[in-house]
Design a protein around this motif. Structure first.
Motif, PDB file in Angstrom:
ATOM      1  N   UNK A 299       0.840  -1.204   0.000  1.00 32.52           N
ATOM      2  CA  UNK A 299       0.000   0.000   0.000  1.00 32.52           C
ATOM      3  C   UNK A 299       0.876   1.256   0.000  1.00 32.52           C
ATOM      4  N   UNK A 300       1.917   1.263   0.808  1.00 31.72           N
ATOM      5  CA  UNK A 300       2.801   2.423   0.852  1.00 31.72           C
ATOM      6  C   UNK A 300       3.513   2.640  -0.481  1.00 31.72           C
ATOM      7  N   UNK A 301       3.822   1.552  -1.176  1.00 30.99           N
ATOM      8  CA  UNK A 301       4.401   1.680  -2.512  1.00 30.99           C
ATOM      9  C   UNK A 301       3.442   2.360  -3.472  1.00 30.99           C
ATOM     10  N   UNK A 302       2.160   2.010  -3.371  1.00 27.24           N
ATOM     11  CA  UNK A 302       1.149   2.654  -4.219  1.00 27.24           C
ATOM     12  C   UNK A 302       1.063   4.143  -3.900  1.00 27.24           C
TER      13      UNK A 302
ATOM     14  N   UNK B 118       0.600  -4.359  -5.865  1.00 29.17           N
ATOM     15  CA  UNK B 118       1.880  -4.318  -6.574  1.00 29.17           C
ATOM     16  C   UNK B 118       1.659  -3.972  -8.056  1.00 29.17           C
ATOM     17  N   UNK B 119       0.691  -4.619  -8.687  1.00 29.24           N
ATOM     18  CA  UNK B 119       0.414  -4.365 -10.109  1.00 29.24           C
ATOM     19  C   UNK B 119      -0.070  -2.931 -10.318  1.00 29.24           C
ATOM     20  N   UNK B 120      -0.942  -2.446  -9.435  1.00 23.97           N
ATOM     21  CA  UNK B 120      -1.442  -1.077  -9.566  1.00 23.97           C
ATOM     22  C   UNK B 120      -0.308  -0.072  -9.364  1.00 23.97           C
ATOM     23  N   UNK B 121       0.606  -0.366  -8.466  1.00 26.06           N
ATOM     24  CA  UNK B 121       1.768   0.508  -8.249  1.00 26.06           C
ATOM     25  C   UNK B 121       2.636   0.574  -9.510  1.00 26.06           C
ATOM     26  N   UNK B 122       2.916  -0.579 -10.093  1.00 23.57           N
ATOM     27  CA  UNK B 122       3.737  -0.605 -11.311  1.00 23.57           C
ATOM     28  C   UNK B 122       3.063   0.172 -12.436  1.00 23.57           C
ATOM     29  N   UNK B 123       1.759  -0.001 -12.604  1.00 21.21           N
ATOM     30  CA  UNK B 123       1.011   0.707 -13.637  1.00 21.21           C
ATOM     31  C   UNK B 123       1.047   2.214 -13.381  1.00 21.21           C
ATOM     32  N   UNK B 124       0.888   2.610 -12.121  1.00 19.05           N
ATOM     33  CA  UNK B 124       0.899   4.030 -11.756  1.00 19.05           C
ATOM     34  C   UNK B 124       2.274   4.640 -12.002  1.00 19.05           C
ATOM     35  N   UNK B 125       3.324   3.893 -11.723  1.00 20.65           N
ATOM     36  CA  UNK B 125       4.680   4.400 -11.986  1.00 20.65           C
ATOM     37  C   UNK B 125       4.906   4.613 -13.488  1.00 20.65           C
ATOM     38  N   UNK B 126       4.305   3.764 -14.312  1.00 24.33           N
ATOM     39  CA  UNK B 126       4.415   3.971 -15.761  1.00 24.33           C
ATOM     40  C   UNK B 126       3.738   5.273 -16.177  1.00 24.33           C
TER      41      UNK B 126
END
Length: 196
Positions: free
Chosen positions: A40-43, A164-172
């Motif tokens: 969650x913190x990564x997101x 984790x997947x939502x974080x990666x997508x958001x970073x993109x």
């Protein structure tokens, strides 16, 4: 009615160490909760990167950091991010649509994270059986029902993976906003979710 209390001898001490079965149970539960909090913190960090890309030209992002960290809740931050995106990305409807989707996913996943983070838990060790369960008195009724129907132990992998997947997508998205030439011409597809 008179209440009487039995005095405990001065030499009796309350242990600071849990029995091994309880300690193992707590350790397993704490790991599951901790991994969800870490995800969650990564997101939240990825959402800040997007907010900073939208609001600040300064490399060090001082203004964005002040505004973001001045808000008292994750919901307020997500809503500020969406408002900023709506105002600034009118000429990029595809990217705005992706951010609206991210906002909706984070909103939908937030109650799962909150229940896991804030619901007090009890444990029972009977013989070889050990179980963690919501505190029926100290927790809100919706939280108890939710965690009884879908306990942390059965949902943590799905929720952690979704975060984790939502974080990666958001970073993109953040990369797209800060350096549009760093991304391929086709933006990745939205990741599927299993915990929503």
């Amino acid at each position: 009615m008179t209440m009487t209390f039995k005095l405990v001898k001065a030499s009796t001490r309350i242990s600071r160490v849990r029995p091994p079965k309880e300690a193992a149970l707590i350790s397993r539960h704490a790991r599951q909760v901790g991994e969800i909090m870490f995800a969650w913190n990564g997101l939240q960090s990825a959402l800040f990167e997007v907010f900073a890309a939208l609001t600040d030209d300064d490399r060090y992002r001082a203004r964005a950091s002040r505004e973001w960290h001045g808000m008292r809740s994750d919901k307020a931050r997500r809503d500020a991010l969406l408002a900023e995106a709506t105002a600034r990305l009118a000429a990029q409807p595809k990217l705005l649509a992706e951010l609206r989707w991210v906002h909706g996913c984070a909103r939908d996943l937030s109650p799962h994270r909150n229940r896991i983070a804030h619901t007090p838990m009890w444990m029972a060790v009977v013989g070889v059986q050990a179980e963690v369960f919501p505190d029926l008195i100290g927790a809100g009724s919706r939280d108890v029902v939710s965690l009884v129907e879908a306990p942390v132990a059965t949902t943590w992998r799905a929720l952690r993976g979704d975060l984790y997947a939502l974080t990666a997508f958001t970073r993109l998205i953040a990369v797209q906003l800060t350096d549009p030439h760093a991304m391929p011409l086709t933006f990745p597809r939205r990741p599927p979710f299993s915990s929503r």
